[in-house]
Design an enzyme around this catalytic site. Structure first.
Site, PDB file in Angstrom:
ATOM      1  N   LYS A  22       0.840  -1.206   0.000  1.00 38.03           N
ATOM      2  CA  LYS A  22       0.000   0.000   0.000  1.00 38.03           C
ATOM      3  C   LYS A  22       0.873   1.252   0.000  1.00 38.03           C
ATOM      4  CE  LYS A  22      -1.795   1.890   3.899  1.00 38.03           C
ATOM      5  NZ  LYS A  22      -1.624   3.345   3.961  1.00 38.03           N
ATOM      6  N   ASN A  23       1.866   1.272   0.873  1.00 38.93           N
ATOM      7  CA  ASN A  23       2.645   2.499   1.051  1.00 38.93           C
ATOM      8  C   ASN A  23       3.582   2.787  -0.113  1.00 38.93           C
ATOM      9  OD1 ASN A  23       1.323   2.917   3.410  1.00 38.93           O
ATOM     10  ND2 ASN A  23       3.098   2.602   4.755  1.00 38.93           N
ATOM     11  N   ARG A 102      -4.369  10.818   4.500  1.00 35.60           N
ATOM     12  CA  ARG A 102      -3.253  11.748   4.639  1.00 35.60           C
ATOM     13  C   ARG A 102      -2.341  11.769   3.407  1.00 35.60           C
ATOM     14  NH1 ARG A 102      -0.105  14.520   8.413  1.00 35.60           N
ATOM     15  NH2 ARG A 102       2.084  14.336   7.897  1.00 35.60           N
ATOM     16  N   CYS A 126      -5.179   8.777   9.697  1.00 40.57           N
ATOM     17  CA  CYS A 126      -5.283   8.061  10.973  1.00 40.57           C
ATOM     18  C   CYS A 126      -5.034   9.008  12.147  1.00 40.57           C
ATOM     19  CB  CYS A 126      -4.224   6.970  11.048  1.00 40.57           C
ATOM     20  SG  CYS A 126      -4.626   5.483  10.154  1.00 40.57           S
ATOM     21  N   ARG A 131       0.135  15.041  13.114  1.00 38.74           N
ATOM     22  CA  ARG A 131       1.053  14.722  12.030  1.00 38.74           C
ATOM     23  C   ARG A 131       1.209  15.980  11.185  1.00 38.74           C
ATOM     24  NH1 ARG A 131      -1.003   8.958   9.854  1.00 38.74           N
ATOM     25  NH2 ARG A 131       1.024   8.776   8.864  1.00 38.74           N
ATOM     26  N   PRO A 132       2.165  16.807  11.549  1.00 39.79           N
ATOM     27  CA  PRO A 132       2.324  18.084  10.862  1.00 39.79           C
ATOM     28  C   PRO A 132       2.891  17.914   9.449  1.00 39.79           C
ATOM     29  CG  PRO A 132       4.017  17.806  12.533  1.00 39.79           C
ATOM     30  CD  PRO A 132       3.160  16.607  12.612  1.00 39.79           C
ATOM     31  N   VAL A 173      13.542  11.760  10.121  1.00 32.12           N
ATOM     32  CA  VAL A 173      13.194  10.985   8.924  1.00 32.12           C
ATOM     33  C   VAL A 173      11.686  11.054   8.693  1.00 32.12           C
ATOM     34  CG1 VAL A 173      13.087   8.651   7.965  1.00 32.12           C
ATOM     35  CG2 VAL A 173      15.138   9.417   9.162  1.00 32.12           C
ATOM     36  N   SER A 174      11.297  11.447   7.498  1.00 35.81           N
ATOM     37  CA  SER A 174       9.877  11.463   7.138  1.00 35.81           C
ATOM     38  C   SER A 174       9.707  10.810   5.777  1.00 35.81           C
ATOM     39  CB  SER A 174       9.346  12.893   7.097  1.00 35.81           C
ATOM     40  OG  SER A 174       8.116  12.924   6.394  1.00 35.81           O
ATOM     41  N   ASP A 317       4.573   0.572  12.014  1.00 37.75           N
ATOM     42  CA  ASP A 317       3.352  -0.029  11.472  1.00 37.75           C
ATOM     43  C   ASP A 317       3.165  -1.495  11.889  1.00 37.75           C
ATOM     44  OD1 ASP A 317       2.690   2.338  10.300  1.00 37.75           O
ATOM     45  OD2 ASP A 317       3.164   1.736   8.249  1.00 37.75           O
ATOM     46  N   ARG A 409      -8.876  -0.269   4.404  1.00 42.12           N
ATOM     47  CA  ARG A 409      -7.975   0.734   3.846  1.00 42.12           C
ATOM     48  C   ARG A 409      -6.624   0.110   3.527  1.00 42.12           C
ATOM     49  NH1 ARG A 409      -6.670   5.341   7.508  1.00 42.12           N
ATOM     50  NH2 ARG A 409      -5.248   5.604   5.777  1.00 42.12           N
TER      51      ARG A 409
HETATM   52  C1  UD1 Z   1       4.346   6.895   6.390  1.00 43.50           C
HETATM   53  C2  UD1 Z   1       3.460   5.683   6.235  1.00 43.50           C
HETATM   54  C3  UD1 Z   1       2.946   5.209   7.577  1.00 43.50           C
HETATM   55  C4  UD1 Z   1       4.106   4.980   8.541  1.00 43.50           C
HETATM   56  C5  UD1 Z   1       5.017   6.202   8.601  1.00 43.50           C
HETATM   57  C6  UD1 Z   1       6.277   5.961   9.420  1.00 43.50           C
HETATM   58  C7  UD1 Z   1       2.463   5.887   4.042  1.00 43.50           C
HETATM   59  C8  UD1 Z   1       1.236   6.111   3.243  1.00 43.50           C
HETATM   60  N1  UD1 Z   1       2.354   6.004   5.360  1.00 43.50           N
HETATM   61  O1  UD1 Z   1       3.539   7.931   6.945  1.00 43.50           O
HETATM   62  O2  UD1 Z   1       2.232   3.979   7.368  1.00 43.50           O
HETATM   63  O3  UD1 Z   1       3.596   4.718   9.826  1.00 43.50           O
HETATM   64  O4  UD1 Z   1       5.425   6.588   7.276  1.00 43.50           O
HETATM   65  O5  UD1 Z   1       6.976   4.883   8.914  1.00 43.50           O
HETATM   66  O6  UD1 Z   1       3.504   5.602   3.513  1.00 43.50           O
HETATM   67  N2  UD1 Z   1       6.666  14.639  10.787  1.00 43.50           N
HETATM   68  C9  UD1 Z   1       6.771  15.965  11.153  1.00 43.50           C
HETATM   69  N3  UD1 Z   1       6.624  16.914  10.190  1.00 43.50           N
HETATM   70  C10 UD1 Z   1       6.372  16.600   8.884  1.00 43.50           C
HETATM   71  C11 UD1 Z   1       6.269  15.240   8.528  1.00 43.50           C
HETATM   72  C12 UD1 Z   1       6.427  14.280   9.510  1.00 43.50           C
HETATM   73  O7  UD1 Z   1       6.993  16.284  12.315  1.00 43.50           O
HETATM   74  O8  UD1 Z   1       6.232  17.510   8.060  1.00 43.50           O
HETATM   75  C13 UD1 Z   1       6.816  13.590  11.844  1.00 43.50           C
HETATM   76  C14 UD1 Z   1       5.540  12.793  12.057  1.00 43.50           C
HETATM   77  O9  UD1 Z   1       4.650  13.445  12.917  1.00 43.50           O
HETATM   78  C15 UD1 Z   1       6.082  11.517  12.641  1.00 43.50           C
HETATM   79  C16 UD1 Z   1       7.412  11.346  11.903  1.00 43.50           C
HETATM   80  O10 UD1 Z   1       7.744  12.634  11.392  1.00 43.50           O
HETATM   81  O11 UD1 Z   1       6.341  11.675  14.000  1.00 43.50           O
HETATM   82  C17 UD1 Z   1       7.417  10.345  10.778  1.00 43.50           C
HETATM   83  O12 UD1 Z   1       6.312  10.559   9.946  1.00 43.50           O
HETATM   84  P1  UD1 Z   1       6.361  10.253   8.380  1.00 43.50           P
HETATM   85  O13 UD1 Z   1       7.500   9.339   8.076  1.00 43.50           O
HETATM   86  O14 UD1 Z   1       6.273  11.529   7.644  1.00 43.50           O
HETATM   87  O15 UD1 Z   1       4.992   9.456   8.194  1.00 43.50           O
HETATM   88  P2  UD1 Z   1       4.057   9.429   6.927  1.00 43.50           P
HETATM   89  O16 UD1 Z   1       4.858   9.648   5.696  1.00 43.50           O
HETATM   90  O17 UD1 Z   1       2.879  10.284   7.165  1.00 43.50           O
END
Ligand code: UD1
Length: 430
Positions: A22-23, A102, A126, A131-132, A173-174, A317, A409
């Protein structure tokens, strides 16, 4: 509203096919916005999130066509879907669509890169903590974008109609921010360097697809990505990589029931840390030509502490599913969630089965009990929901899981896959 009814006690045995991730599918679909040529994806899982994202893409002008089942594909095979964004007809992603998922916010990258402008509603998704989107916005600004926030929408503009390469260093890491900045950089003028990029396999999968479309990306699968912008991207055909979270989920379910299952199509390298932890709990993990075999024959479940981390660490996850397993361990395991602030919503539901879990901040201490007892429970988020199914598979008596739209989902035909391995599970509709 659909519910799942299951009766615990059966050991899972046999073969279970792993779907496309999915991701990976979601960002790959979004990448179709980067080109006026056709992008064809195979091994696409059948999920509500995929359908929802199709709606969003159609709104931007993407033609979506489901191609017929190819010869030799079994009923459990993935879908083959083409996405063709010949013209972008709308650069706004409205609240009604984005608030449901999201990841749909990620269209901001390709729209801005290709059209020079994007207006995207701030996301929903979710409820696992705030989640900023600050990393996304700072990243796009480093590529020259002018960003403002107005009435719940992010308004982004590339001066002169085109982004320019830049240096982006993420403070943390995001996954999503890496996807977005990488996609945007493929069409920017000049070179972009992304430092502290996410190394999750789904980021690598997207990068490989972008390269097949003509993007110039180096450092794939490392934490430094270098992207040399090109004037345009073309079409491609790409097979989605197997879902490591689905793999880990069914591996845990098999361990939980003391079963023996071949996870067909699974790749151990995509979740080595989690499978190593599972091995420490007393489960045998073997790579076979067709996938990964998971078996726990009569051993006790040993308690093993884990801490969630970005890839290649233990994935957040799989935290809820692993917690379900630990409720039946022979001791106490500590589980620390480091990625999201509010990802223990399953604890209260697991307690309904008789689980013994204490939460303090980001730590959960799980003491194994001799028996779980079936209960009526409620799915709260995507991965938490499946932890309730795992608990139910090992519980005495009947379990009903309510609000399973969360499961739909992210899990492709969950009941059919589990029933195919001997679980007593059915969907109650209406
Ligand atoms: C993706 C995955 C989700 C998984 C997550 C972490 C998809 C569709 N979703 O979510 O299943 O749980 O990675 O492996 O691929 N953050 C900030 N600012 C930002 C962006 C992120 O502070 O602008 C923080 C988030 O709040 C969180 C962390 O960074 O604490 C990691 O989030 P992120 O890796 O961005 O998650 P998603 O990409 O939303």
């Amino acid at each position: 509203m659909d519910r799942i009814r299951l009766v615990g006690g059966n050991r899972l045995r046999g073969e279970l096919p792993i779907s496309g991730a999915k991701n990976a599918t979601l960002p790959l679909m979004i990448a179709s916005l980067l080109t006026d040529q056709r992008l064809t994806l195979s091994n696409v899982p059948r999920l509500a999130d995929v359908v929802q994202l199709q709606r969003i893409l159609v709104n931007h002008g993407v033609g979506v066509s489901l191609e017929g089942r190819r010869r030799g594909e079994t009923g459990m095979g993935g879908q083959r879907i083409s996405f063709h964004a010949a013209d972008i007809v709308d650069t706004t992603a409205p609240y009604e669509l984005v608030s449901k998922m999201r990841a749909s916010f990620w269209v901001i990258g390709p729209l801005l890169a290709r059209e020079g402008v994007a207006r995207v509603s701030l996301p929903g998704g979710c409820a696992i903590g705030t989640r900023p989107v600050d990393f996304y916005l700072k990243g796009l600004e480093a590529l020259g974008a002018e960003i403002s926030i107005d009435a719940g929408y992010v308004q982004a503009l590339a001066p002169g109609g085109r982004l320019r390469g830049g240096l982006v260093r993420f403070p943390k890491v995001s996954v999503g921010a890496t996807h977005v900045v990488m996609m945007a950089a493929t069409l920017a003028q000049g070179q972009t360097r992304i430092e502290n990029a996410a190394r999750e396999p789904e980021v690598g999968d997207l990068a490989r697809c972008l390269v097949a479309m003509g993007a110039k990306i180096t450092g794939i699968d490392t934490d430094i990505l270098t992207i040399e912008g090109v004037d345009r991207l073309g079409g491609a055909t790409h097979e989605v990589l197997p879902d490591r979270i689905e793999t880990g989920t069914y591996a845990i379910a098999t361990a939980m029931t003391g079963g023996d299952v071949l996870l067909r199509g699974a790749r151990r390298d995509l979740l080595a840390t989690a499978l190593d932890v599972l091995a420490l709990t007393g489960t045998t993990i073997t790579e076979e030509p067709g996938g990964v075999r998971v078996a726990r024959n009569g051993n006790a479940i040993h308690p093993v502490d884990v801490e969630t981390e970005a890839f290649p660490g233990f994935p957040t996850d799989l935290q809820a599913q692993y917690m379900a397993l630990m409720t039946r361990s022979s001791g106490t395991a500590n589980i620390r969630e480091t990625i999201f602030e509010n990802r223990f919503m399953h604890v209260a539901e697991l307690a309904r089965f008789g689980a013994d879990i204490r939460v303090e901040g980001q730590n959960a201490s799980v003491t194994g009990v001799s028996e779980l007892i079936g209960a009526e429970v409620m799915a709260t988020d995507l991965r938490a929901s499946v932890s309730l199914v795992i608990a139910g598979l090992a519980a005495r008596g009947e379990t009903i899981v309510n609000r399973i739209y969360h499961l739909d989902r992210g899990f492709d035909r969950l009941e059919a896959k589990l029933a195919g391995c001997g679980a007593e599970i059915e969907r109650l509709t209406g």
